[in-house]
Design an enzyme around this catalytic site. Structure first.
Site, PDB file in Angstrom:
ATOM      1  N   ASP A 114      -2.520 -10.671  -2.596  1.00 55.45           N
ATOM      2  CA  ASP A 114      -3.116 -10.182  -1.351  1.00 55.45           C
ATOM      3  C   ASP A 114      -4.583  -9.823  -1.621  1.00 55.45           C
ATOM      4  OD1 ASP A 114      -2.061  -8.749   1.475  1.00 55.45           O
ATOM      5  OD2 ASP A 114      -3.812  -7.756   0.588  1.00 55.45           O
ATOM      6  N   HIS A 161      -6.162  -7.286  -0.705  1.00 54.22           N
ATOM      7  CA  HIS A 161      -6.354  -5.854  -0.962  1.00 54.22           C
ATOM      8  C   HIS A 161      -5.579  -5.410  -2.206  1.00 54.22           C
ATOM      9  CE1 HIS A 161      -6.986  -6.375   3.434  1.00 54.22           C
ATOM     10  NE2 HIS A 161      -8.012  -5.578   3.186  1.00 54.22           N
ATOM     11  N   HIS A 212       0.818  -1.229   0.000  1.00 50.39           N
ATOM     12  CA  HIS A 212       0.000   0.000   0.000  1.00 50.39           C
ATOM     13  C   HIS A 212       0.847   1.273   0.000  1.00 50.39           C
ATOM     14  CE1 HIS A 212      -3.650  -2.263   0.441  1.00 50.39           C
ATOM     15  NE2 HIS A 212      -3.313  -2.766   1.622  1.00 50.39           N
ATOM     16  N   ASP A 257      -4.690 -12.968   2.954  1.00 48.92           N
ATOM     17  CA  ASP A 257      -5.931 -12.512   3.581  1.00 48.92           C
ATOM     18  C   ASP A 257      -7.167 -12.789   2.724  1.00 48.92           C
ATOM     19  OD1 ASP A 257      -4.725 -10.636   1.952  1.00 48.92           O
ATOM     20  OD2 ASP A 257      -4.847  -8.985   3.380  1.00 48.92           O
TER      21      ASP A 257
HETATM   22 ZN   LIG Z   1      -4.248  -7.280   2.470  1.00 50.84          ZN
END
Ligand SMILES: [Zn+2]
Length: 344
Positions: free
Chosen positions: A197, A199, A161, A286
């Site tokens: 991931d 996200h 991120h 995740d």
């Molecule tokens: Zn994540």
């Protein structure tokens, strides 16, 4: 497979976060890396190696010097301003507000300028921990550059991120991007980053969006409902020379294995068609069905399959640890990918 790991990750611990209206213990806690390390040892994956310290120059290939100075110094500034506790930003630019083209001078204004959320704070030693996570990725990359077929960088805090000059989403330095750039700086012509991931890897996308020497493919919760929002739509395909080299696979809440696998296979084929000379896996687990902050439905066995399919890339590969917050299964899920890879 060699695992690169340092206990220096303990130098970063935000303690708490605001989650769905409640102040809770942070999901991105030091225990995460320890659980994965324990599983690495339990299955006998291979040697665990402490990374050396690298010069800042390797990180400046990805992040701006002004941002790095900020990260390094902001805690001291916070204290000098008479504040206790950890450094937290608290306000961000809305789309109706003009974009600044240079950092403002005030402490809180600068915190806002260099971040996009308050998922994680900056503690007295966050800078050192983030540097050591980058060292971990760099050492893993160097092992692969020296002839290892693959290596595992057990990075914490995670990185995908974080952009050129911003932190957010528990991430401060983009370990996967730093690794990809190091491959390029050491003779590789084209590097792919496969971000599995849950996200969207918004920081990685921002860093390489206008470049054709790094292809990013990211599978993630649709930004229409999922963090980090705003970025990660399929229509974002890169810009300029980078047009066509950014592949987003936004998926709905409740996505199960079959739907996830279809997107994974499409991305797999397009990475293959790009013909990279090295591959970086942003390894978040995740997408697991019991992850407390995610909404996909993968089971532990599926991570073995993911690893087996990654092994079908006949390429030098670096696995970089990203997210995964279901701590009971985190070690099994992350190491399943690596064992699936090794067993293929
Ligand atoms: Zn994540």
């Amino acid at each position: 497979m060699k695992t690169f790991y340092t206990a220096d990750h303990h130098l970063h611990h935000s303690g708490m976060e605001l989650s769905f209206g409640r102040i809770v213990e942070t999901f991105e806690k030091p225990e995460r890396a320890e659980i994965v390390l324990r599983r690495v040892k339990e299955v006998g994956l291979g040697p665990v190696i402490e990374p050396p310290a690298y010069d800042r120059a390797a990180i400046e290939r990805v992040h701006t010097p002004d941002y790095l100075d900020f990260l390094q110094n902001v805690f001291a500034e916070w204290r000098a301003a008479g504040r206790d506790g950890e450094v937290w930003p608290y306000s961000w630019r809305h789309r109706s507000m003009p974009m600044l083209d240079a950092p403002p001078s005030g402490l809180d204004a600068r915190l806002s300028y260099y971040s996009f959320d308050m998922a994680g704070s900056i503690t007295e030693t966050t800078w050192q921990a983030a540097r050591r996570a980058a060292d971990t990725a760099l050492a893993g990359t160097d092992a692969v550059l020296s002839g290892e077929r693959a290596a595992f960088a057990l990075c914490r805090p995670p990185g995908h991120h974080a952009g050129r000059d911003f932190f957010g989403g528990y991430c401060y330095l983009n370990n996967a991007a730093i690794a990809a750039q190091r491959f390029l700086d050491n003779g590789h012509a084209r590097v792919a980053i496969f971000d599995v991931d849950y996200h969207h890897g918004n920081g990685t996308q921002e860093i390489f969006y206008d470049r054709d020497d790094v292809l990013l493919a990211s599978l993630h919760g649709d930004p229409d409902f999922e963090f980090p929002f705003h970025l990660g739509y399929a229509r974002e395909r890169g810009a300029g020379r980078g047009e066509g080299f950014n592949l987003n696979y936004p998926l709905p809440a409740g996505t199960g294995w079959l739907e996830w696998q279809a997107a994974f296979e499409d991305a797999h084929a397009r990475i293959g068609a790009y013909a990279p000379t090295a591959l970086v896996i942003s390894l978040g687990v995740d997408a697991f069905k019991e992850d407390p902050i995610s909404q996909f439905k993968l089971e532990s066995e599926h991570f073995l399959t993911i690893g087996r399919r990654i092994a079908d890339f006949a390429l030098p590969i670096l696995f970089v640890m990203e997210g995964g917050y279901a701590v009971d299964a985190l070690g099994i899920n992350a190491v399943n990918v690596l064992q699936g890879f090794e067993g293929a």
